[in-house]
Design a protein around this motif. Structure first.
Motif, PDB file in Angstrom:
ATOM      1  N   GLY A  58       1.531   0.707 -12.675  1.00  0.00           N
ATOM      2  CA  GLY A  58       0.390   1.876 -12.274  1.00  0.00           C
ATOM      3  C   GLY A  58      -0.798   1.363 -13.187  1.00  0.00           C
ATOM      4  O   GLY A  58      -1.119   0.298 -13.619  1.00  0.00           O
ATOM      5  N   LYS A  59      -1.634   2.463 -13.503  1.00  0.00           N
ATOM      6  CA  LYS A  59      -2.983   2.530 -14.036  1.00  0.00           C
ATOM      7  C   LYS A  59      -2.452   2.121 -15.586  1.00  0.00           C
ATOM      8  O   LYS A  59      -1.400   2.266 -16.261  1.00  0.00           O
ATOM      9  CB  LYS A  59      -3.734   3.736 -13.961  1.00  0.00           C
ATOM     10  CG  LYS A  59      -4.211   3.844 -12.547  1.00  0.00           C
ATOM     11  CD  LYS A  59      -5.133   4.841 -12.419  1.00  0.00           C
ATOM     12  CE  LYS A  59      -5.491   5.207 -11.167  1.00  0.00           C
ATOM     13  NZ  LYS A  59      -6.393   6.465 -10.951  1.00  0.00           N
ATOM     14  N   HIS A  60      -3.578   1.687 -16.365  1.00  0.00           N
ATOM     15  CA  HIS A  60      -3.524   1.461 -17.815  1.00  0.00           C
ATOM     16  C   HIS A  60      -3.256   2.508 -18.646  1.00  0.00           C
ATOM     17  O   HIS A  60      -3.938   3.324 -18.327  1.00  0.00           O
ATOM     18  CB  HIS A  60      -4.690   0.408 -18.228  1.00  0.00           C
ATOM     19  CG  HIS A  60      -4.671  -0.814 -17.892  1.00  0.00           C
ATOM     20  ND1 HIS A  60      -3.680  -1.784 -17.906  1.00  0.00           N
ATOM     21  CD2 HIS A  60      -5.649  -1.578 -17.036  1.00  0.00           C
ATOM     22  CE1 HIS A  60      -4.022  -2.818 -17.681  1.00  0.00           C
ATOM     23  NE2 HIS A  60      -5.185  -2.920 -16.899  1.00  0.00           N
ATOM     24  N   SER A  61      -2.552   2.528 -19.602  1.00  0.00           N
ATOM     25  CA  SER A  61      -2.489   3.710 -20.701  1.00  0.00           C
ATOM     26  C   SER A  61      -3.818   3.758 -21.325  1.00  0.00           C
ATOM     27  O   SER A  61      -4.548   2.708 -21.560  1.00  0.00           O
ATOM     28  CB  SER A  61      -0.980   3.607 -21.432  1.00  0.00           C
ATOM     29  OG  SER A  61      -1.411   2.255 -22.383  1.00  0.00           O
ATOM     30  N   PRO A 104      -9.734   5.745 -20.266  1.00  0.00           N
ATOM     31  CA  PRO A 104      -9.842   5.803 -18.728  1.00  0.00           C
ATOM     32  C   PRO A 104     -10.573   6.797 -17.979  1.00  0.00           C
ATOM     33  O   PRO A 104     -10.958   7.695 -18.644  1.00  0.00           O
ATOM     34  CB  PRO A 104      -8.139   5.837 -18.362  1.00  0.00           C
ATOM     35  CG  PRO A 104      -7.682   6.638 -19.735  1.00  0.00           C
ATOM     36  CD  PRO A 104      -8.550   6.214 -20.652  1.00  0.00           C
TER      37      PRO A 104
END
Length: 200
Positions: A164-167, A179
């Motif tokens: 998934g997306k970056h932390s 983000p």
């Protein structure tokens, strides 16, 4: 228990020595260590797999944070992730068993990310395989259980990335800031209520 840490470190001499010395001081064995360039210039990504008891994860992470030139650390083993390993396996090959090795490579190509012959010599074949550790171990075991003699094995160590997306921590390490928060779309029109929560 195995712990997987991703450490973003400045690309300077001596960083790897300091990380290895830290694990030696903590009396924790490093199972796998992979280092390479990251998305940010001047910062390397280090993937460390260590064998330690369950409660040691937070201690290791805190100790890594204290090291000079360490930008950020993520204990990625507990999060949903994708893990792969690359291996080169050289097998003794003769006219008798060469076709069997090719068949094995084709079987494993269908089952995992990739397995293919990358070198062909009169007395050996080299198989490149990419996948999870258990699949690589499976191919080596099958080769050892048959008449195909394994001459040499070279493995990269684990490479792991969160799904998934970056932390936020990873984005900070890359210097990308926080983000982006998606903007709401197609909100209902204001009905005169003062409470915003009633309008969504």
């Amino acid at each position: 228990m195995l712990h997987t840490f991703v450490a973003y470190v400045e690309d300077k001499p001596g960083v790897l020595t300091r990380v290895a010395s830290l694990f030696r001081r903590l009396n924790i064995n490093i199972i796998s260590l992979t280092v390479g360039h990251s998305e940010r210039p001047g910062v390397s990504r280090m993937t460390i797999v260590a064998d330690a008891h369950d409660l040691a994860g937070d201690r290791i992470r805190a100790s890594l944070h204290k090291l000079e030139d360490v930008v950020d650390v993520d204990d990625i083993g507990r999060a949903p992730n994708v893990t792969r390993e690359l291996a080169l396996i050289k097998v003794a090959a003769t006219a008798h068993n060469r076709s069997h090795i090719f068949e094995l490579a084709e079987v494993f190509r269908a089952r995992i990310v990739g397995a293919r012959i990358v070198d062909l010599a009169p007395d050996s074949l080299m198989i490149e395989i990419t996948g999870v550790e258990s699949k690589i171990e499976g191919l080596i075991q099958v080769l050892n259980e048959t008449e195909d003699r394994v001459l040499e094995v070279c493995r990269s160590g684990k490479m792991t990335m969160r799904r998934g997306k970056h932390s936020r921590g990873v984005l900070r390490a890359m210097g990308a800031g926080e983000p982006e928060v998606p903007k709401p779309v197609n909100l209902p029109l204001d009905t005169g209520h003062d409470n915003f929560a009633d309008n969504i």
